[in-house]
Enzyme design. Structure first.
Site, mmCIF file in Angstrom:
data_model
loop_
_atom_site.group_PDB
_atom_site.id
_atom_site.type_symbol
_atom_site.label_atom_id
_atom_site.label_comp_id
_atom_site.label_asym_id
_atom_site.label_seq_id
_atom_site.Cartn_x
_atom_site.Cartn_y
_atom_site.Cartn_z
ATOM 1 C CG HIS A 74 -0.286 0.051 2.541
ATOM 2 N ND1 HIS A 74 0.114 1.228 3.129
ATOM 3 C CD2 HIS A 74 0.070 -0.927 3.416
ATOM 4 C CE1 HIS A 74 0.662 0.971 4.310
ATOM 5 N NE2 HIS A 74 0.660 -0.344 4.512
ATOM 6 C CG ASP A 76 -2.706 4.024 2.736
ATOM 7 O OD1 ASP A 76 -2.225 2.980 2.254
ATOM 8 O OD2 ASP A 76 -3.513 4.005 3.678
ATOM 9 C CG ASP A 106 3.281 0.387 7.519
ATOM 10 O OD1 ASP A 106 2.970 -0.244 6.495
ATOM 11 O OD2 ASP A 106 2.479 0.631 8.426
ATOM 12 C CD GLU A 139 -2.925 -1.534 5.300
ATOM 13 O OE1 GLU A 139 -3.001 -2.550 5.993
ATOM 14 O OE2 GLU A 139 -2.422 -0.475 5.725
HETATM 15 ZN ZN LIG Z 1 1.330 -1.194 6.303
#
Ligand SMILES: [Zn+2]
Length: 376
Positions: A74, A76, A106, A139
């Site tokens: 993802h 975002d 992340d 996400e």
């Molecule tokens: Zn994540």
């Protein structure tokens, strides 16, 4: 043939896009990845679940031998938080092995790693079962992009999925499900000096919370994931001290294991709380994700990861949930999934988030190996 991609440079390029969710606004970042992949020979399709909320599906190759291998991530990122960062969250500053930025762990590094491997191997992947890359928006607030792709049947085929979320390159074979509920009690308001005339919604809610402590999940434990859990996370009720409150609300976070159906769970909570007149509404729903460790492809992934870890991996699941649940459903359900990426799980969502550059390079190696084996 497209020029080789430096995964570190691509991570930094992706970090420069402010895709903080809310509001997300992933379009520019998605287009950047899309044009890189198109230049390497991938077919790219964009899907927006709302204005500017862009996911993309990039594919190459494909034949009848087996479905393509899928990599997903993802774009975002979560907000920066209240504490001040000591590094620029969007500049991709480096210090030794650390690459800083919101989304470095992340999970923009994970996306950069599989895109770098895919672009490098594109000429080989163009014949054979091929590859499908699913890069999602939205996400962080309930897997909106992945749900949109799955619900509208936009995903096509995949034979296995790698979710490149932060795991320090340890392959996890799933995660618990996430079912959040809002529970509401209603009453009748009255002056605080005459509570006997009213019906107190907060008192009812106190009983509801007591009831929840005795709730038994239909599956008590899972061999790898352990026990399902429940946590009352928020409580709201009442407007002023001298009135009988006529409304109270809590939100409840349950983490489920395979075998617990979330609609069934809602119904069980409803019937448990029916004597209190409580209303139960599901507000977030991501099913548990699990692949049997004996699965042959999972064993291949374990083998490929071994050189980068202290020994061969043992079956484990990760604490956070991912797009993997919805994508697995969108790809027809019977697809093995591993969660495997370069980021550091303990740094996700933190101030001064960083990713190890060495881990990113390892991920490119690892993903290259998985892509080549799939297409052998
Ligand atoms: Zn994540």
């Amino acid at each position: 043939m497209a020029a080789a991609i430096d995964p570190r440079a691509l991570t930094r390029e992706l970090l420069a896009f402010n895709t903080i969710n809310p509001p997300g606004m992933e379009r520019a970042c998605a287009r950047c990845l899309g044009s890189t992949l198109e230049a390497a020979g991938f077919s790219v399709v964009y899907h927006e679940f709302a204005e500017g909320r862009t996911s993309l599906i990039a594919s190459i190759g494909g034949d009848d031998s087996r479905p393509p291998l899928c990599f997903t991530g993802h774009i975002d990122i979560v907000p920066l938080g209240a504490a001040k960062w000591t590094r620029d969250p969007f500049a991709g500053e480096t210090d030794g092995d650390k690459l800083y930025g919101r989304g470095s762990t992340d999970m923009k590094s994970g996306i950069a790693a599989f895109v770098a491997a895919a672009v490098e191997l594109a000429p080989k992947l163009a014949s054979g079962p091929g590859l499908v890359l699913v890069i999602t928006a939205g996400e962080e607030l309930g897997c909106e992009g992945a749900k949109y792709l799955a619900d509208r049947k936009l995903l096509g085929r995949a034979g296995a999925i790698v979710v490149a979320e932060p795991t320090g390159n340890y392959p996890y074979i799933g995660h618990k499900g996430l079912a959040w509920f809002e529970i509401e009690t209603l009453g009748v308001t009255a002056h605080g000096s005459m509570p006997e005339v009213g019906d107190n919604a907060i008192v009812k809610m106190a009983k509801v919370i007591g009831d929840l402590e005795h709730f038994r999940f239909p599956v008590e434990s899972h061999a790898v994931m352990g026990k399902p859990t429940m946590n009352v996370g928020t409580i709201h009720g009442g407007l002023n001290t001298n009135s009988v409150p006529d409304e109270a609300r809590i939100t409840v976070d349950t983490r489920t294991v395979p075998g617990i159906d979330h609609d069934h769970l809602r119904k069980s909570l409803e019937s448990l709380l029916a004597p209190r007149g409580a209303r139960v509404r599901k507000i977030v729903d991501t099913p548990a994700l699990y692949t049997e460790p004996a699965n042959q492809w999972v064993q291949e992934v374990f083998e490929a990861c071994t050189p980068f870890l202290e020994g061969r991996p043992v079956p484990k699941t990760i604490t956070f949930s991912t797009d993997g649940s919805d994508l697995k459903r969108g790809f027809g359900g019977a697809v093995p999934v591993v969660v495997l990426g370069p980021g550091e799980p303990r740094l996700a969502h933190q101030t001064d988030e960083w990713c190890s550059i060495e881990r990113i390079e390892q991920s490119v190696d690892l993903f290259r190996t998985l892509m080549l084996r799939w297409c052998e």
